[in-house]
Design an enzyme around this catalytic site. Structure first.
Site, short mmCIF file in Angstrom:
data_model
loop_
_atom_site.label_atom_id
_atom_site.label_comp_id
_atom_site.label_asym_id
_atom_site.label_seq_id
_atom_site.Cartn_x
_atom_site.Cartn_y
_atom_site.Cartn_z
N HIS A 182 0.66 -0.90 -0.06
CA HIS A 182 -0.06 -0.13 0.00
C HIS A 182 0.89 1.30 0.01
CE1 HIS A 182 -3.19 2.84 1.02
NE2 HIS A 182 -3.86 1.91 0.53
N ARG A 231 -9.58 -3.17 6.67
CA ARG A 231 -10.63 -3.61 5.84
C ARG A 231 -10.45 -5.16 5.40
NH1 ARG A 231 -10.01 0.92 1.12
NH2 ARG A 231 -7.53 0.00 1.36
N1 CMX Z 1 4.31 -7.25 -5.22
C1 CMX Z 1 5.42 -6.90 -5.66
N2 CMX Z 1 6.17 -5.77 -5.68
C2 CMX Z 1 5.58 -4.80 -4.87
C3 CMX Z 1 4.25 -5.26 -4.00
C4 CMX Z 1 3.66 -6.17 -4.28
N3 CMX Z 1 2.47 -6.35 -3.73
N4 CMX Z 1 4.07 -3.71 -3.62
C5 CMX Z 1 5.11 -2.98 -3.88
N5 CMX Z 1 6.01 -3.56 -4.54
C6 CMX Z 1 7.37 -2.89 -5.24
C7 CMX Z 1 6.98 -1.76 -6.19
O1 CMX Z 1 6.35 -2.41 -7.57
C8 CMX Z 1 8.01 -1.00 -6.27
O2 CMX Z 1 8.93 -1.68 -7.11
P1 CMX Z 1 10.24 -0.71 -7.97
O3 CMX Z 1 10.99 -0.02 -7.04
O4 CMX Z 1 10.61 -1.61 -8.88
O5 CMX Z 1 9.06 0.20 -8.76
C9 CMX Z 1 8.72 -1.09 -4.62
O6 CMX Z 1 7.98 -2.30 -4.42
C10 CMX Z 1 8.38 0.04 -3.66
O7 CMX Z 1 6.87 0.17 -3.92
P2 CMX Z 1 6.13 0.62 -2.51
O8 CMX Z 1 6.70 2.17 -2.33
O9 CMX Z 1 6.00 -0.41 -1.39
O10 CMX Z 1 4.56 0.86 -3.13
P3 CMX Z 1 3.96 1.89 -3.76
O11 CMX Z 1 3.34 3.05 -3.10
O12 CMX Z 1 4.67 2.48 -5.19
O13 CMX Z 1 2.81 1.27 -4.32
C11 CMX Z 1 0.88 -0.36 -4.39
C12 CMX Z 1 1.67 0.88 -3.82
C13 CMX Z 1 -0.41 -0.60 -3.87
C14 CMX Z 1 0.61 0.19 -6.24
C15 CMX Z 1 1.82 -1.54 -4.44
O14 CMX Z 1 2.18 -2.03 -3.30
C16 CMX Z 1 1.27 -2.67 -5.34
O15 CMX Z 1 1.59 -2.72 -6.68
N6 CMX Z 1 0.36 -3.64 -4.91
C17 CMX Z 1 -0.04 -4.57 -5.50
C18 CMX Z 1 -1.54 -4.10 -6.09
C19 CMX Z 1 -2.52 -3.80 -5.24
O16 CMX Z 1 -2.77 -4.51 -4.41
N7 CMX Z 1 -3.12 -2.67 -5.42
C20 CMX Z 1 -4.43 -2.39 -4.44
C21 CMX Z 1 -3.89 -1.18 -3.50
C22 CMX Z 1 -5.39 -0.87 -2.78
C23 CMX Z 1 -6.39 -0.08 -3.54
O17 CMX Z 1 -5.92 1.01 -4.05
O18 CMX Z 1 -7.25 -0.68 -3.90
#
Ligand code: CMX
Length: 475
Positions: free
Chosen positions: A358, A367
């Protein structure tokens, strides 16, 4: 006589949910006292009309004294990094704490489950009561909620041309695209757009915004269920029942009203997916587009397009797809080792594990926990739920070892699919539409306040890389 509405967990514990009690959440931004009377229940609009001048005065006084205080600085990395952590938005309905999760007007999800009115015989909060809370900062009485249910049922019908528009969509068009298309078409009914064309005074903007919001929310079940029935069923819809609550009627339109537990799930689902403060893509987009004085239909449709992205709302569809593929590939009784290998294959393939991570949260999303508790109560032996539980214990460790994500814990989307599957709503491409129906409650309640507080056109400053480099003397 005036009743003190100071919220305390003690009061919450003793709250009788059907009784006309009032609590002001600790973090509520609206006045702390309210005249209490046994007279006929006010409508939401009547109550709002009383609150708005108080809130306008509160914000004016606050800005006069604290307007030049500094909220924070912005680094170059933040400008390139999705603006994480930049404090530049005001959002009244909810505030997200990285450790604790969301509070709606100061109330946690368990608080809401305790104090917000539920349906007769049910135990989950009615989304109507959450909407009242988001808009006013007050816990409504059962009578007020009943009035809101009736008002939404009365406004539920959609114009024939919007029905025809939905009916003409090919089944292969993603349900979210159909949803967005239909909401844009509903804009034909906008009272705000009409009033603006007629030269409404800006001090009155909130009134047609409120009317549009009420109409929009009321019409969502007919729009959303029509898409569902067209794409997956025979296209025929039953009628809304004027004396039933929003979630019952939505479940009925979808064809799931015979199962009381599903209706209860809908009440919980529509409540907890509603609002997640202002910076997430759907909320921020709705607010941004609304700042151009685009009406609530146009603003919400824009927010829906953001919700349809796989990193945001669409993740709930992606989670189920990913979980079912895992089940197909290594079996529902896969060992911990097999699951770990599957996870590493996903990560090494350059993909995210959907439902985990997140942008703000740093712990398990409450949630997620609320949905897990629902599953423990209603479907503890379901094999897919048991697989999701197993994943809950394995994925955070693997993501931590992977070392990239700042939050290895599950978010809201990691759990909703398994619940919907259990009750037979198996079409995962549709799941984000349910999320969208709920999200309308949060983002439109903020739109009402945006207009009531005279929020201006949103316009942050941007720079090019060349300009930034010059600014810091970089080569
Ligand atoms: N799986 C693999 N890698 C992940 C990850 C996951 N679940 N969550 C974060 N990362 C990676 C990011 O892709 C990023 O990689 P890069 O540096 O190579 O770009 C790195 O970890 C750092 O990311 P972060 O700062 O922890 O997370 P962000 O704030 O950039 O992104 C989110 C948040 C939700 C987009 C990301 O955790 C994600 O893609 N999760 C999976 C998709 C998801 O569940 N989305 C729903 C969120 C809730 C909602 O809005 O409904």
């Amino acid at each position: 006589m005036s009743a003190l509405r100071a919220f305390s967990s003690n009061i919450a514990k003793n709250a009788v949910r059907q009784a006309p009690l009032r609590f002001a959440p600790a973090a509520a931004t609206i006045g702390a006292t309210r005249a209490y009377s046994t007279a006929k229940a006010k409508t939401l609009k009547e109550r709002l009309a009383e609150i708005i001048p108080e809130k306008q005065a509160e914000v004016k006084a606050f800005r006069k004294e604290y307007g030049n205080k500094i909220l924070g600085e912005v680094s170059v990395d933040q400008a390139y990094g999705g603006m994480r952590g930049i404090k530049g938005l005001v959002w009244e309905g909810s505030v997200l704490d990285a450790e604790e999760g969301i509070r709606f007007r100061g109330l946690t999800i368990p608080d809401c489950q305790k104090v917000l009115p539920a349906a007769q015989g049910g135990s989950e909060p009615l989304p109507e009561s959450l909407f009242w809370l988001l808009v006013t900062g007050e816990v409504p009485t059962a009578e007020e909620v009943k009035g809101l249910s009736a008002e939404w049922a009365a406004r539920a019908q959609i114009p024939e041309f919007v029905e025809e528009l939905i009916d003409r969509c090919p089944k292969t068009l993603h349900p979210m695209s159909q949803f967005s298309l239909a909401i844009n078409a509903l804009q034909h009914e906008s009272q705000f757009a009409k009033a603006y064309n007629e030269g409404i005074h800006k001090s009155k903007y909130w009134e047609p915004t409120f009317e549009d919001t009420m109409d929009l929310i009321a019409k969502l079940p007919n729009v959303a269920a029509r898409i569902y029935r067209n794409v997956y069923k025979d296209g025929k819809l039953p009628a809304i029942e004027a004396d039933k609550d929003y979630s019952y009627n939505f479940s009925k339109l979808l064809g799931f009203d015979s199962n009381q537990d599903f209706v209860e799930l809908m009440r919980l689902y529509l409540t907890i997916h509603s609002d997640h403060e202002g910076g997430n893509v759907s909320a921020h987009t709705t607010h941004l587009v609304g700042s151009a004085l685009s009406d609530p239909y146009l603003s919400f449709a824009a927010g829906l397009n953001g919700l349809a992205g796989p990193l945001h709302g669409l993740a709930n569809q992606e989670v189920l797809r990913w979980t079912l593929k895992l089940k197909e590939t290594i079996g529902i009784d896969a060992s911990e080792e097999q699951i770990k290998k599957y996870l590493w294959d996903t990560l090494n393939g350059g993909q995210v594990v959907p439902g985990f991570g997140h942008a703000v949260l740093r712990k398990t999303d409450p949630r997620y926990t609320a949905q897990r508790e629902f599953a423990l109560k209603h479907l503890p032996d379901d094999p897919l739920f048991n697989l999701v539980s197993k994943l809950y214990h394995i994925i955070p460790g693997v993501l931590t070892e992977h070392g990239k994500t700042k939050n290895p814990w599950p978010n809201v989307d990691a759990h909703s699919g398994v619940l919907l599957q259990y009750y037979g709503l198996t079409e995962q491409d549709y799941y984000t539409v349910l999320f969208g129906v709920s999200r309308a409650l949060g983002v439109t309640s903020q739109l009402i306040w945006d207009r009531a507080l005279g929020m201006p056109l949103e316009r942050p400053k941007s720079y090019s890389t060349a300009y930034l480099k010059k600014m810091f003397g970089a080569n």
